[in-house]
Design a protein around this motif. Sequence first.
Motif, PDB file in Angstrom:
ATOM      1  N   LEU A   1      -7.992  -0.602   6.035  1.00  0.00           N
ATOM      2  CA  LEU A   1      -8.512  -1.885   5.766  1.00  0.00           C
ATOM      3  C   LEU A   1      -8.015  -2.249   4.425  1.00  0.00           C
ATOM      4  N   THR A   2      -7.382  -3.556   4.315  1.00  0.00           N
ATOM      5  CA  THR A   2      -6.982  -3.806   3.153  1.00  0.00           C
ATOM      6  C   THR A   2      -7.369  -5.299   2.744  1.00  0.00           C
ATOM      7  N   THR A   3      -7.720  -5.727   1.525  1.00  0.00           N
ATOM      8  CA  THR A   3      -8.228  -7.184   1.167  1.00  0.00           C
ATOM      9  C   THR A   3      -7.225  -7.642   0.062  1.00  0.00           C
ATOM     10  N   SER A   4      -7.087  -8.902   0.060  1.00  0.00           N
ATOM     11  CA  SER A   4      -6.059  -9.399  -0.897  1.00  0.00           C
ATOM     12  C   SER A   4      -6.101 -10.711  -1.343  1.00  0.00           C
ATOM     13  N   ARG A   5      -5.710 -11.010  -2.482  1.00  0.00           N
ATOM     14  CA  ARG A   5      -5.804 -12.399  -3.098  1.00  0.00           C
ATOM     15  C   ARG A   5      -4.936 -13.588  -2.354  1.00  0.00           C
ATOM     16  N   ASP A   6      -4.091 -13.013  -1.133  1.00  0.00           N
ATOM     17  CA  ASP A   6      -3.435 -13.932  -0.436  1.00  0.00           C
ATOM     18  C   ASP A   6      -4.544 -14.571   0.781  1.00  0.00           C
ATOM     19  N   GLY A   7      -5.772 -14.278   0.391  1.00  0.00           N
ATOM     20  CA  GLY A   7      -6.998 -14.960   1.511  1.00  0.00           C
ATOM     21  C   GLY A   7      -6.962 -14.267   2.675  1.00  0.00           C
TER      22      GLY A   7
ATOM     23  N   GLN B   1       0.944 -10.815   0.662  1.00  0.00           N
ATOM     24  CA  GLN B   1       1.593 -11.722  -0.125  1.00  0.00           C
ATOM     25  C   GLN B   1       1.212 -11.844  -1.343  1.00  0.00           C
ATOM     26  N   SER B   2       0.146 -11.157  -1.744  1.00  0.00           N
ATOM     27  CA  SER B   2      -0.261 -11.315  -2.988  1.00  0.00           C
ATOM     28  C   SER B   2      -1.067  -9.683  -3.421  1.00  0.00           C
ATOM     29  N   THR B   3      -1.629  -9.646  -4.569  1.00  0.00           N
ATOM     30  CA  THR B   3      -2.420  -8.547  -4.999  1.00  0.00           C
ATOM     31  C   THR B   3      -3.351  -7.888  -3.776  1.00  0.00           C
ATOM     32  N   VAL B   4      -3.284  -6.706  -3.656  1.00  0.00           N
ATOM     33  CA  VAL B   4      -4.225  -5.921  -2.753  1.00  0.00           C
ATOM     34  C   VAL B   4      -5.623  -5.548  -3.731  1.00  0.00           C
ATOM     35  N   THR B   5      -6.470  -6.018  -3.304  1.00  0.00           N
ATOM     36  CA  THR B   5      -7.943  -5.945  -4.024  1.00  0.00           C
ATOM     37  C   THR B   5      -8.727  -4.758  -3.691  1.00  0.00           C
ATOM     38  N   ASP B   6      -8.827  -4.367  -2.399  1.00  0.00           N
ATOM     39  CA  ASP B   6      -9.737  -3.254  -1.879  1.00  0.00           C
ATOM     40  C   ASP B   6      -8.851  -2.666  -0.679  1.00  0.00           C
ATOM     41  N   ILE B   7      -9.451  -1.460  -0.566  1.00  0.00           N
ATOM     42  CA  ILE B   7      -8.687  -0.569   0.593  1.00  0.00           C
ATOM     43  C   ILE B   7      -9.718   0.396   1.035  1.00  0.00           C
ATOM     44  N   GLN B   8      -9.899   0.788   2.426  1.00  0.00           N
ATOM     45  CA  GLN B   8     -10.471   1.841   2.964  1.00  0.00           C
ATOM     46  C   GLN B   8     -10.211   2.135   4.169  1.00  0.00           C
ATOM     47  N   PHE B   9     -10.342   3.710   4.474  1.00  0.00           N
ATOM     48  CA  PHE B   9     -10.137   4.315   5.630  1.00  0.00           C
ATOM     49  C   PHE B   9     -11.264   3.987   6.601  1.00  0.00           C
ATOM     50  N   ASN B  10     -10.893   3.884   7.910  1.00  0.00           N
ATOM     51  CA  ASN B  10     -11.943   3.971   8.761  1.00  0.00           C
ATOM     52  C   ASN B  10     -12.566   5.295   8.951  1.00  0.00           C
ATOM     53  N   PRO B  11     -13.652   5.515   9.380  1.00  0.00           N
ATOM     54  CA  PRO B  11     -14.450   7.062   9.648  1.00  0.00           C
ATOM     55  C   PRO B  11     -13.357   8.020  10.368  1.00  0.00           C
ATOM     56  N   LYS B  12     -12.563   7.683  11.443  1.00  0.00           N
ATOM     57  CA  LYS B  12     -11.731   8.382  11.933  1.00  0.00           C
ATOM     58  C   LYS B  12     -10.419   8.678  11.212  1.00  0.00           C
ATOM     59  N   GLY B  13     -10.011   8.033  10.257  1.00  0.00           N
ATOM     60  CA  GLY B  13      -8.919   7.857   9.507  1.00  0.00           C
ATOM     61  C   GLY B  13      -7.528   7.415  10.035  1.00  0.00           C
ATOM     62  N   ASN B  14      -7.615   6.693  11.248  1.00  0.00           N
ATOM     63  CA  ASN B  14      -6.469   6.243  11.629  1.00  0.00           C
ATOM     64  C   ASN B  14      -6.301   4.821  11.540  1.00  0.00           C
ATOM     65  N   LEU B  15      -7.213   4.049  11.064  1.00  0.00           N
ATOM     66  CA  LEU B  15      -7.063   2.506  10.521  1.00  0.00           C
ATOM     67  C   LEU B  15      -7.420   2.479   9.098  1.00  0.00           C
TER      68      LEU B  15
ATOM     69  N   VAL C   1       0.949  -1.224   0.032  1.00  0.00           N
ATOM     70  CA  VAL C   1      -0.065  -0.015   0.110  1.00  0.00           C
ATOM     71  C   VAL C   1       0.832   1.117  -0.119  1.00  0.00           C
ATOM     72  N   ILE C   2       0.673   2.165  -0.906  1.00  0.00           N
ATOM     73  CA  ILE C   2       1.313   3.657  -0.934  1.00  0.00           C
ATOM     74  C   ILE C   2       0.487   4.520  -0.306  1.00  0.00           C
ATOM     75  N   LEU C   3       1.013   5.125   0.727  1.00  0.00           N
ATOM     76  CA  LEU C   3       0.138   6.470   1.279  1.00  0.00           C
ATOM     77  C   LEU C   3       0.692   7.594   0.692  1.00  0.00           C
ATOM     78  N   TRP C   4      -0.094   8.547  -0.094  1.00  0.00           N
ATOM     79  CA  TRP C   4       0.392   9.497  -0.961  1.00  0.00           C
ATOM     80  C   TRP C   4      -0.234  11.018  -0.561  1.00  0.00           C
ATOM     81  N   ASN C   5       0.702  11.813  -0.169  1.00  0.00           N
ATOM     82  CA  ASN C   5       0.212  13.197   0.082  1.00  0.00           C
ATOM     83  C   ASN C   5      -0.198  13.902  -0.892  1.00  0.00           C
TER      84      ASN C   5
END
Length: 437
Positions: free
Chosen positions: A344-350, A328-342, A310-314
């Motif tokens: 979430l990532t999902t991946s093909r690594d299961g 260990q494999s492709t990141v398929t989805d990504i989302q900040f929590n409402p506060k922005g401190n967490l 995951v790249i964090l971009w200013n």
Amino acid sequence: MRFIITTTLLFTLNCSFTQNKVDNDSRITELVMSMSQRSLVMPGYLTDLKALIAIQAYHFWKNGDIEPYVSHLNVYKALYEANKYLGYDSIRNRVYNQVGLHSNRVTSVVFGTDPNYYYSSSADGSVLKWDLSNPHGIPETVYDSDKIIQSIEMSKDGKVLMAIFYQNGLALIPTDENIQEDLSIIEDPQPVQTATFIPGQRKYLSVTQDGNLLMKGFDAKTQHVGKTALRVNQLKVDEQDGTIYAGTEQGVLEAWEKPYEVKESPVKDIMQYWKQQSYFGYKLGSFSINCMDISPDGKTLAIGRDRGDVILWNIQKKELIRIISGHQSTVTDIQFNPKGNLLLTTSRDGTARIWDLRESKKLPIILDDHDDWVFTGSFNPSGTQVITGGGDEFIRTWPVDPAYFAFRICVMVNRTMTQEEWNEFVGSDIPYEVICE
């Protein structure tokens, strides 16, 4: 001489106290690690004991004089595995946090404005509405087709759902009863690479198969806002200034700032002075950009790549903040929590992972109970739960705070450890205590 002796004595006592504290901290940490592992390897038919060891490890971790990030991954895992066997449905092979009625892979899960309901889409062509408080209830079918749905997205006001088809255009599906009489399902047959809503407007943005960025309203009026020669996997529109971000298969992050300039983006040569242009493209490497999300404060763009990182971009400075690695494999989805401190990532690594952005030393919580690729994940509106969906056709719900697991154990297990169990799994030299009254 007396002063020297006193100072030396105080120094010795202080060192002794510090050493005792370190030893005590180390012992508690070791105990938490050990008990978490003992709970994990405990067979499922010893359900109560498995749960009691896990909750005791949690209690030491939560109340011990140790850093909170130490062993948190082990504690979460032990509590989750223990909860799986409490009320396990052996006939249907289903655990408490698992739901599923889709007949093919789950491609997206999204929430609307009502925190009690979420929507899921599948390659089987259906969109289902689920009641979060009744996970094993029958969901409502809000859309059904013979097309493969690659993703869904909810409008900012929570009234319209967009279903994006694989090579078959998209559909706009009203979800609010107050507008369903005035707005029926609208299907845009023009094949698209991907699409997204324009925040705060009754418009959506799509990328056609030939690379044109088109802004369309529900009245079918179309505005040509950009063009790309790259293959776009996902679009995001910054609700603060309207900047359009595109993540591409070629590993280039593209952006169009207002006022939009309709010009074709480069394939080989990135614009030399991209920071000063209304269009810019920045090559982040050769790995495909699959998913993106903008932080709630509008300062950070999170980018998930084929590389598994995951790249964090200013956004303001247009520069890299840092790279987060772990999948260990492709990141398929990504989302900040409402506060922005967490994050979430999902991946093909299961797996799905929850990253604490404030503590780079802190290991992510790993959610690894899907039996196939994990395609999608979403925080609920309060940020207390995570919903994931995968290639195993199941949807799973996960609490973010392990305290929920501990509470559920106290509710469902109607006994405490015996003294003999305490001596074996905790230690005879540690005073016996009861966690669940």
